[in-house]
Design a protein around this motif. Structure first.
Motif, PDB file in Angstrom:
ATOM      1  N   THR A  99      28.930   1.978 -30.901  1.00 48.86           N
ATOM      2  CA  THR A  99      27.942   2.958 -30.453  1.00 48.86           C
ATOM      3  C   THR A  99      28.302   4.384 -30.877  1.00 48.86           C
ATOM      4  O   THR A  99      27.581   5.325 -30.565  1.00 48.86           O
ATOM      5  CB  THR A  99      27.811   2.929 -28.916  1.00 48.86           C
ATOM      6  OG1 THR A  99      29.089   3.219 -28.348  1.00 48.86           O
ATOM      7  CG2 THR A  99      27.317   1.571 -28.430  1.00 48.86           C
ATOM      8  N   VAL A 100      29.404   4.531 -31.623  1.00 51.51           N
ATOM      9  CA  VAL A 100      29.889   5.848 -32.020  1.00 51.51           C
ATOM     10  C   VAL A 100      29.363   6.213 -33.406  1.00 51.51           C
ATOM     11  O   VAL A 100      29.507   5.445 -34.365  1.00 51.51           O
ATOM     12  CB  VAL A 100      31.435   5.877 -32.036  1.00 51.51           C
ATOM     13  CG1 VAL A 100      31.960   7.223 -32.525  1.00 51.51           C
ATOM     14  CG2 VAL A 100      31.985   5.559 -30.658  1.00 51.51           C
ATOM     15  N   GLU A 101      28.747   7.399 -33.503  1.00 48.09           N
ATOM     16  CA  GLU A 101      28.307   7.892 -34.807  1.00 48.09           C
ATOM     17  C   GLU A 101      29.528   8.287 -35.626  1.00 48.09           C
ATOM     18  O   GLU A 101      30.336   9.098 -35.196  1.00 48.09           O
ATOM     19  CB  GLU A 101      27.384   9.097 -34.636  1.00 48.09           C
ATOM     20  CG  GLU A 101      26.837   9.606 -35.950  1.00 48.09           C
ATOM     21  CD  GLU A 101      25.874  10.769 -35.801  1.00 48.09           C
ATOM     22  OE1 GLU A 101      26.002  11.724 -36.599  1.00 48.09           O
ATOM     23  OE2 GLU A 101      25.006  10.731 -34.906  1.00 48.09           O
ATOM     24  N   VAL A 102      29.655   7.693 -36.823  1.00 48.78           N
ATOM     25  CA  VAL A 102      30.802   7.929 -37.691  1.00 48.78           C
ATOM     26  C   VAL A 102      30.498   8.991 -38.742  1.00 48.78           C
ATOM     27  O   VAL A 102      31.338   9.819 -39.074  1.00 48.78           O
ATOM     28  CB  VAL A 102      31.228   6.608 -38.381  1.00 48.78           C
ATOM     29  CG1 VAL A 102      32.311   6.842 -39.410  1.00 48.78           C
ATOM     30  CG2 VAL A 102      31.686   5.597 -37.340  1.00 48.78           C
ATOM     31  N   ASP A 103      29.291   8.954 -39.279  1.00 46.70           N
ATOM     32  CA  ASP A 103      28.927   9.892 -40.344  1.00 46.70           C
ATOM     33  C   ASP A 103      27.409   9.987 -40.416  1.00 46.70           C
ATOM     34  O   ASP A 103      26.696   9.087 -39.968  1.00 46.70           O
ATOM     35  CB  ASP A 103      29.489   9.401 -41.677  1.00 46.70           C
ATOM     36  CG  ASP A 103      29.628  10.510 -42.711  1.00 46.70           C
ATOM     37  OD1 ASP A 103      29.237  11.660 -42.433  1.00 46.70           O
ATOM     38  OD2 ASP A 103      30.138  10.217 -43.811  1.00 46.70           O
ATOM     39  N   ARG A 104      26.934  11.089 -41.005  1.00 44.72           N
ATOM     40  CA  ARG A 104      25.493  11.338 -41.128  1.00 44.72           C
ATOM     41  C   ARG A 104      25.255  12.141 -42.404  1.00 44.72           C
ATOM     42  O   ARG A 104      25.991  13.075 -42.701  1.00 44.72           O
ATOM     43  CB  ARG A 104      25.018  12.120 -39.911  1.00 44.72           C
ATOM     44  CG  ARG A 104      23.595  12.619 -39.973  1.00 44.72           C
ATOM     45  CD  ARG A 104      23.283  13.551 -38.805  1.00 44.72           C
ATOM     46  NE  ARG A 104      23.337  12.860 -37.539  1.00 44.72           N
ATOM     47  CZ  ARG A 104      22.281  12.590 -36.783  1.00 44.72           C
ATOM     48  NH1 ARG A 104      21.079  12.978 -37.174  1.00 44.72           N
ATOM     49  NH2 ARG A 104      22.415  11.960 -35.640  1.00 44.72           N
TER      50      ARG A 104
END
Length: 161
Positions: A99-104
């Motif tokens: 559920t953790v955003e790693v990159d965008r």
């Protein structure tokens, strides 16, 4: 005696290389597509996600290579029924580990086709990517929003065979 040792060493090496259960680094390609959700499909992004797996077992995704294009209609000199509407398109790609955003990453086009190539993750600390969400939004060029977005499309990491 030397020949016997050489044969034994080669046999041991072959057994290690061919042993089941040992993970090998791999890249698995997957096509992606997302649009702005409007009737004219003003904003469209499409291309390939290259899921780069590590060698540990189970093999974690170390990064996702993204290659494709973002099209915002109307494109000059291209046939279309879409009239210019004063909006531009943006495509956002978000990589998650659980559920953790790693990159965008976000790419933008205005009445044009914009090619892109980049990597999500790719940092040894940011591993274990299990999905990428792609969404195309449209925003006005001159005035303040309202903006609107197409449905986010989720791509799961393909299983390693």
């Amino acid at each position: 005696m030397r020949a016997a040792r050489l044969v034994a060493a080669l046999a041991a090496l072959l057994a290690v290389v061919a042993a089941p259960g040992i993970a090998h680094a791999a890249t698995i390609s997957q096509s992606f597509y997302a649009d702005s959700g409007d009737a004219c499909r003003y904003g469209v992004t499409e291309g390939t996600l290259g899921w780069r797996y590590g060698t540990a077992s189970p093999a974690p995704v170390l990064g996702v290579d993204v290659s494709g294009k973002l099209t915002d209609r109307p494109v000059p000199n291209a046939p279309t029924t879409c009239a210019s509407d004063g909006y531009y398109s943006s495509a956002t790609f978000i990589a998650y580990a659980g559920t953790v955003e790693v990159d965008r990453q976000t790419r933008v086009a205005d009445n044009s086709v914009v090619p892109f190539t980049f990597t999500l993750g790719g940092n040894p600390i940011k591993t274990g990517i299990n999905r990428v969400v792609v969404q195309v939004c449209r925003s006005p060029v001159i005035t303040l929003p309202p903006s609107y977005c197409g449905t986010p499309v989720t791509y799961l990491a393909p299983p390693v065979a």
